[in-house]
Design a protein around this motif. Sequence first.
Motif, PDB file in Angstrom:
ATOM      1  N   LEU A 131      32.373  44.636  52.583  1.00 42.39           N
ATOM      2  CA  LEU A 131      32.626  43.202  52.528  1.00 42.39           C
ATOM      3  C   LEU A 131      31.780  42.456  53.558  1.00 42.39           C
ATOM      4  N   HIS A 132      31.626  43.027  54.742  1.00 38.07           N
ATOM      5  CA  HIS A 132      30.779  42.386  55.744  1.00 38.07           C
ATOM      6  C   HIS A 132      29.326  42.337  55.276  1.00 38.07           C
ATOM      7  N   ALA A 133      28.871  43.394  54.626  1.00 38.26           N
ATOM      8  CA  ALA A 133      27.493  43.418  54.145  1.00 38.26           C
ATOM      9  C   ALA A 133      27.262  42.413  53.021  1.00 38.26           C
ATOM     10  N   LEU A 134      28.238  42.273  52.119  1.00 37.06           N
ATOM     11  CA  LEU A 134      28.071  41.404  50.951  1.00 37.06           C
ATOM     12  C   LEU A 134      28.285  39.925  51.271  1.00 37.06           C
ATOM     13  N   LEU A 135      29.144  39.636  52.246  1.00 37.82           N
ATOM     14  CA  LEU A 135      29.476  38.243  52.537  1.00 37.82           C
ATOM     15  C   LEU A 135      28.788  37.703  53.787  1.00 37.82           C
ATOM     16  N   GLY A 136      28.256  38.604  54.612  1.00 37.29           N
ATOM     17  CA  GLY A 136      27.749  38.185  55.910  1.00 37.29           C
ATOM     18  C   GLY A 136      26.404  37.502  55.890  1.00 37.29           C
ATOM     19  N   GLU A 137      25.670  37.576  54.780  1.00 32.98           N
ATOM     20  CA  GLU A 137      24.366  36.933  54.723  1.00 32.98           C
ATOM     21  C   GLU A 137      24.017  36.570  53.291  1.00 32.98           C
ATOM     22  N   GLU A 138      23.044  35.684  53.159  1.00 27.85           N
ATOM     23  CA  GLU A 138      22.547  35.284  51.845  1.00 27.85           C
ATOM     24  C   GLU A 138      21.568  36.337  51.317  1.00 27.85           C
ATOM     25  N   PRO A 139      21.408  36.386  49.983  1.00 25.70           N
ATOM     26  CA  PRO A 139      22.127  35.652  48.938  1.00 25.70           C
ATOM     27  C   PRO A 139      23.446  36.349  48.604  1.00 25.70           C
ATOM     28  N   ARG A 143      30.341  36.021  42.583  1.00 25.43           N
ATOM     29  CA  ARG A 143      31.760  36.340  42.452  1.00 25.43           C
ATOM     30  C   ARG A 143      31.927  37.837  42.649  1.00 25.43           C
ATOM     31  N   LEU A 144      33.088  38.252  43.187  1.00 27.45           N
ATOM     32  CA  LEU A 144      33.394  39.665  43.371  1.00 27.45           C
ATOM     33  C   LEU A 144      34.768  39.957  42.778  1.00 27.45           C
ATOM     34  N   VAL A 145      34.847  40.998  41.957  1.00 28.83           N
ATOM     35  CA  VAL A 145      36.114  41.509  41.443  1.00 28.83           C
ATOM     36  C   VAL A 145      36.179  42.966  41.884  1.00 28.83           C
ATOM     37  N   LEU A 146      37.119  43.276  42.790  1.00 24.22           N
ATOM     38  CA  LEU A 146      37.113  44.563  43.473  1.00 24.22           C
ATOM     39  C   LEU A 146      38.479  45.223  43.443  1.00 24.22           C
ATOM     40  N   MET A 147      38.477  46.522  43.195  1.00 25.20           N
ATOM     41  CA  MET A 147      39.680  47.329  43.388  1.00 25.20           C
ATOM     42  C   MET A 147      39.642  47.867  44.818  1.00 25.20           C
ATOM     43  N   ARG A 177      41.931  35.895  46.351  1.00 25.30           N
ATOM     44  CA  ARG A 177      43.264  36.018  45.765  1.00 25.30           C
ATOM     45  C   ARG A 177      43.445  37.408  45.182  1.00 25.30           C
ATOM     46  N   VAL A 178      44.676  37.880  45.227  1.00 30.52           N
ATOM     47  CA  VAL A 178      45.038  39.154  44.622  1.00 30.52           C
ATOM     48  C   VAL A 178      45.357  38.888  43.153  1.00 30.52           C
ATOM     49  N   LEU A 179      44.672  39.605  42.261  1.00 28.58           N
ATOM     50  CA  LEU A 179      44.881  39.399  40.822  1.00 28.58           C
ATOM     51  C   LEU A 179      46.054  40.217  40.297  1.00 28.58           C
ATOM     52  N   PHE A 180      46.078  41.510  40.623  1.00 29.05           N
ATOM     53  CA  PHE A 180      47.187  42.355  40.177  1.00 29.05           C
ATOM     54  C   PHE A 180      47.180  43.665  40.948  1.00 29.05           C
ATOM     55  N   ARG A 181      48.352  44.294  40.975  1.00 32.44           N
ATOM     56  CA  ARG A 181      48.495  45.594  41.622  1.00 32.44           C
ATOM     57  C   ARG A 181      48.212  46.710  40.626  1.00 32.44           C
ATOM     58  N   VAL A 182      47.834  47.861  41.161  1.00 36.88           N
ATOM     59  CA  VAL A 182      47.542  49.030  40.327  1.00 36.88           C
ATOM     60  C   VAL A 182      48.303  50.219  40.911  1.00 36.88           C
ATOM     61  N   GLU A 199      39.957  39.047  43.700  1.00 38.05           N
ATOM     62  CA  GLU A 199      38.831  38.211  43.308  1.00 38.05           C
ATOM     63  C   GLU A 199      38.386  37.405  44.517  1.00 38.05           C
ATOM     64  N   LEU A 200      37.086  37.418  44.783  1.00 35.88           N
ATOM     65  CA  LEU A 200      36.507  36.629  45.865  1.00 35.88           C
ATOM     66  C   LEU A 200      35.445  35.709  45.268  1.00 35.88           C
ATOM     67  N   GLU A 201      35.499  34.454  45.656  1.00 38.07           N
ATOM     68  CA  GLU A 201      34.494  33.481  45.220  1.00 38.07           C
ATOM     69  C   GLU A 201      33.827  32.891  46.447  1.00 38.07           C
ATOM     70  N   PRO A 202      32.630  33.380  46.794  1.00 40.62           N
ATOM     71  CA  PRO A 202      31.954  32.912  48.007  1.00 40.62           C
ATOM     72  C   PRO A 202      31.735  31.407  47.994  1.00 40.62           C
ATOM     73  N   GLN A 203      31.876  30.819  49.199  1.00 43.46           N
ATOM     74  CA  GLN A 203      31.764  29.374  49.332  1.00 43.46           C
ATOM     75  C   GLN A 203      30.949  28.974  50.549  1.00 43.46           C
ATOM     76  N   ASN A 204      30.196  29.911  51.112  1.00 43.92           N
ATOM     77  CA  ASN A 204      29.255  29.627  52.194  1.00 43.92           C
ATOM     78  C   ASN A 204      29.876  28.899  53.385  1.00 43.92           C
ATOM     79  N   GLY A 205      31.136  29.254  53.697  1.00 39.05           N
ATOM     80  CA  GLY A 205      31.767  28.724  54.899  1.00 39.05           C
ATOM     81  C   GLY A 205      32.231  27.294  54.806  1.00 39.05           C
ATOM     82  N   SER A 206      32.040  26.646  53.642  1.00 40.39           N
ATOM     83  CA  SER A 206      32.345  25.209  53.552  1.00 40.39           C
ATOM     84  C   SER A 206      33.462  24.909  52.562  1.00 40.39           C
TER      85      SER A 206
END
Length: 283
Positions: A131-139, A143-147, A177-182, A199-206
Amino acid sequence: MDDSSLRPRHALSQNFLADVEVLERILEAAAPSPGDRILEIGPGLGILTGGLLGAGAAVTAVELDSRLAARLGERFGAELQAGRAEGSVDQAPGSLRLIEGDALDQDLVHLVPPPYDVVANLPYHITSPILHALLGEEPRPRRLVLMVQREVAERIAARPGAMSYLSVFVQYHAAARVLFRVSREAFEPAPEVESAVIELEPQNGSGRGRVALDPEQEDDFWRLVQAGFRERRKMLRNVLARQLPVDEPRLQAALESAGIAPDRRPQTLAVEEWIALHRALRP
């Protein structure tokens, strides 16, 4: 699984998704369209990979285990050939590019040209650094959908009162947001913990109307947040006085300016309050 050479490796957090209904729910949440560029981390036996390819996505998958990479090569030979034919930039719909190696050694945000999504059943022991690698810098991904492990999912999407450093980091960069449990029974073998899809929807800190910090300010901001969570159950006025090179009168004034009571605990602060405190502490 009848092939003993493909027994899951506990050291690699390998628990293979086997429940078709869960797979369908993940694909419904991800909603891949023909030609969508998707990064998958830890494809394993390829059950999710196959669903993404079947929807026409152009998939780039990163697999550490050489046994599984070989199996994926056998299963998706035609899709891999299509991926090689088109090249790494203009990957054809329904094609696969397979990278054998450690995802933590990859420049993840530059593996797939933007715009791209991430859809993955993440190996649980590397969730935070991924998560740090994917969200910490551009681009950043679109959207992320992750188990992920259920406890981690709940921590990522936590509200003030149950926040952690990971909560603040993810929610600074993305709406979560948490979509569902497994359940455990959805995997082979069943893991010791429950899972959840987020589900994560990046918003560039704003996001949520706030103004993002300048890139040069972010390092100081994360040092502040880390300092607070080193003693997450202590009062802010005490923990920050111990962890930061700031005198008590200046700290008290900053807390008052940010509208934060000095006896609050770090886990009670929303992302916006951490940003306000950071700004109040700046010279």
